[in-house]
Design a protein around this motif. Structure first.
Motif, PDB file in Angstrom:
ATOM      1  N   ALA A   1       0.817  -1.213   0.000  1.00 27.63           N
ATOM      2  CA  ALA A   1       0.000   0.000   0.000  1.00 27.63           C
ATOM      3  C   ALA A   1       0.853   1.267   0.000  1.00 27.63           C
ATOM      4  O   ALA A   1       0.390   2.320   0.420  1.00 27.63           O
ATOM      5  N   ALA A   2       2.084   1.195  -0.485  1.00 25.61           N
ATOM      6  CA  ALA A   2       2.993   2.342  -0.437  1.00 25.61           C
ATOM      7  C   ALA A   2       2.445   3.533  -1.214  1.00 25.61           C
ATOM      8  O   ALA A   2       2.638   4.683  -0.827  1.00 25.61           O
ATOM      9  N   ARG A   3       1.738   3.279  -2.308  1.00 26.97           N
ATOM     10  CA  ARG A   3       1.188   4.386  -3.103  1.00 26.97           C
ATOM     11  C   ARG A   3       0.033   5.075  -2.393  1.00 26.97           C
ATOM     12  O   ARG A   3      -0.206   6.260  -2.594  1.00 26.97           O
ATOM     13  N   LYS A   4      -0.692   4.356  -1.575  1.00 24.93           N
ATOM     14  CA  LYS A   4      -1.875   4.911  -0.911  1.00 24.93           C
ATOM     15  C   LYS A   4      -1.569   5.573   0.429  1.00 24.93           C
ATOM     16  O   LYS A   4      -2.388   6.319   0.952  1.00 24.93           O
ATOM     17  N   LEU A   5      -0.413   5.313   1.006  1.00 25.44           N
ATOM     18  CA  LEU A   5      -0.105   5.836   2.337  1.00 25.44           C
ATOM     19  C   LEU A   5      -0.130   7.364   2.419  1.00 25.44           C
ATOM     20  O   LEU A   5      -0.696   7.907   3.367  1.00 25.44           O
ATOM     21  N   PRO A   6       0.441   8.109   1.461  1.00 30.27           N
ATOM     22  CA  PRO A   6       0.354   9.565   1.559  1.00 30.27           C
ATOM     23  C   PRO A   6      -1.085  10.081   1.506  1.00 30.27           C
ATOM     24  O   PRO A   6      -1.441  11.009   2.232  1.00 30.27           O
ATOM     25  N   ASP A   7      -1.903   9.461   0.660  1.00 29.99           N
ATOM     26  CA  ASP A   7      -3.308   9.867   0.602  1.00 29.99           C
ATOM     27  C   ASP A   7      -4.036   9.565   1.906  1.00 29.99           C
ATOM     28  O   ASP A   7      -4.848  10.369   2.373  1.00 29.99           O
ATOM     29  N   LEU A   8      -3.742   8.412   2.484  1.00 26.38           N
ATOM     30  CA  LEU A   8      -4.367   8.065   3.753  1.00 26.38           C
ATOM     31  C   LEU A   8      -3.940   9.019   4.865  1.00 26.38           C
ATOM     32  O   LEU A   8      -4.774   9.449   5.672  1.00 26.38           O
ATOM     33  N   ALA A   9      -2.672   9.369   4.900  1.00 28.55           N
ATOM     34  CA  ALA A   9      -2.185  10.300   5.921  1.00 28.55           C
ATOM     35  C   ALA A   9      -2.799  11.685   5.732  1.00 28.55           C
ATOM     36  O   ALA A   9      -3.182  12.343   6.702  1.00 28.55           O
ATOM     37  N   ARG A  10      -2.920  12.107   4.485  1.00 29.35           N
ATOM     38  CA  ARG A  10      -3.508  13.410   4.197  1.00 29.35           C
ATOM     39  C   ARG A  10      -4.978  13.455   4.619  1.00 29.35           C
ATOM     40  O   ARG A  10      -5.447  14.406   5.245  1.00 29.35           O
ATOM     41  N   SER A  11      -5.725  12.400   4.297  1.00 32.87           N
ATOM     42  CA  SER A  11      -7.141  12.387   4.669  1.00 32.87           C
ATOM     43  C   SER A  11      -7.317  12.283   6.186  1.00 32.87           C
ATOM     44  O   SER A  11      -8.248  12.863   6.743  1.00 32.87           O
TER      45      SER A  11
ATOM     46  N   GLY B   1      -5.275  13.629   8.358  1.00 34.92           N
ATOM     47  CA  GLY B   1      -4.988  14.979   8.846  1.00 34.92           C
ATOM     48  C   GLY B   1      -6.161  15.919   8.646  1.00 34.92           C
ATOM     49  O   GLY B   1      -6.503  16.712   9.523  1.00 34.92           O
ATOM     50  N   LYS B   2      -6.798  15.819   7.475  1.00 33.79           N
ATOM     51  CA  LYS B   2      -7.977  16.657   7.215  1.00 33.79           C
ATOM     52  C   LYS B   2      -9.105  16.328   8.184  1.00 33.79           C
ATOM     53  O   LYS B   2      -9.776  17.220   8.706  1.00 33.79           O
ATOM     54  N   SER B   3      -9.307  15.043   8.413  1.00 36.15           N
ATOM     55  CA  SER B   3     -10.364  14.625   9.344  1.00 36.15           C
ATOM     56  C   SER B   3     -10.088  15.146  10.747  1.00 36.15           C
ATOM     57  O   SER B   3     -11.004  15.593  11.443  1.00 36.15           O
ATOM     58  N   ALA B   4      -8.835  15.091  11.166  1.00 40.09           N
ATOM     59  CA  ALA B   4      -8.484  15.583  12.499  1.00 40.09           C
ATOM     60  C   ALA B   4      -8.714  17.085  12.607  1.00 40.09           C
ATOM     61  O   ALA B   4      -9.213  17.576  13.621  1.00 40.09           O
ATOM     62  N   ARG B   5      -8.372  17.841  11.551  1.00 40.36           N
ATOM     63  CA  ARG B   5      -8.608  19.293  11.575  1.00 40.36           C
ATOM     64  C   ARG B   5     -10.092  19.616  11.619  1.00 40.36           C
ATOM     65  O   ARG B   5     -10.525  20.517  12.348  1.00 40.36           O
ATOM     66  N   ILE B   6     -10.895  18.878  10.852  1.00 42.72           N
ATOM     67  CA  ILE B   6     -12.339  19.103  10.855  1.00 42.72           C
ATOM     68  C   ILE B   6     -12.921  18.797  12.228  1.00 42.72           C
ATOM     69  O   ILE B   6     -13.740  19.561  12.761  1.00 42.72           O
TER      70      ILE B   6
END
Length: 74
Positions: free
Chosen positions: A19-29, A31-36
């Motif tokens: 899942a190396a390609r998906k990890l940055p997207d997962l981390a970004r989402s 982070g967004k969820s935590a900010r919301i």
């Protein structure tokens, strides 16, 4: 053969490789969820502060201030 901790490490490595390609997207989402979530919690806290009852000196409230208490009984 393998203990639980070794299997957990192998599982983490396999997931990271596959899942190396998906990890940055997962981390970004995440982070967004935590900010919301943080913004919504802050807004709810501010709303609670605004809706809190205030005490005004010099005013009294009768013990039974319900509308039914003011009606004459039959």
């Amino acid at each position: 053969m393998f203990g639980l901790s070794e299997l957990a490490i192998i599982l983490v490595v396999v997931i990271a490789v596959l899942a190396a390609r998906k990890l940055p997207d997962l981390a970004r989402s995440a982070g967004k969820s935590a900010r919301i979530l943080k913004a919504e919690a802050r807004a709810a806290e501010e709303q609670d502060r605004r809706d809190a009852p205030r005490v005004i000196r010099g005013e009294t409230v009768p013990g039974d201030a319900s509308p039914e208490a003011e009606r004459p009984r039959r």
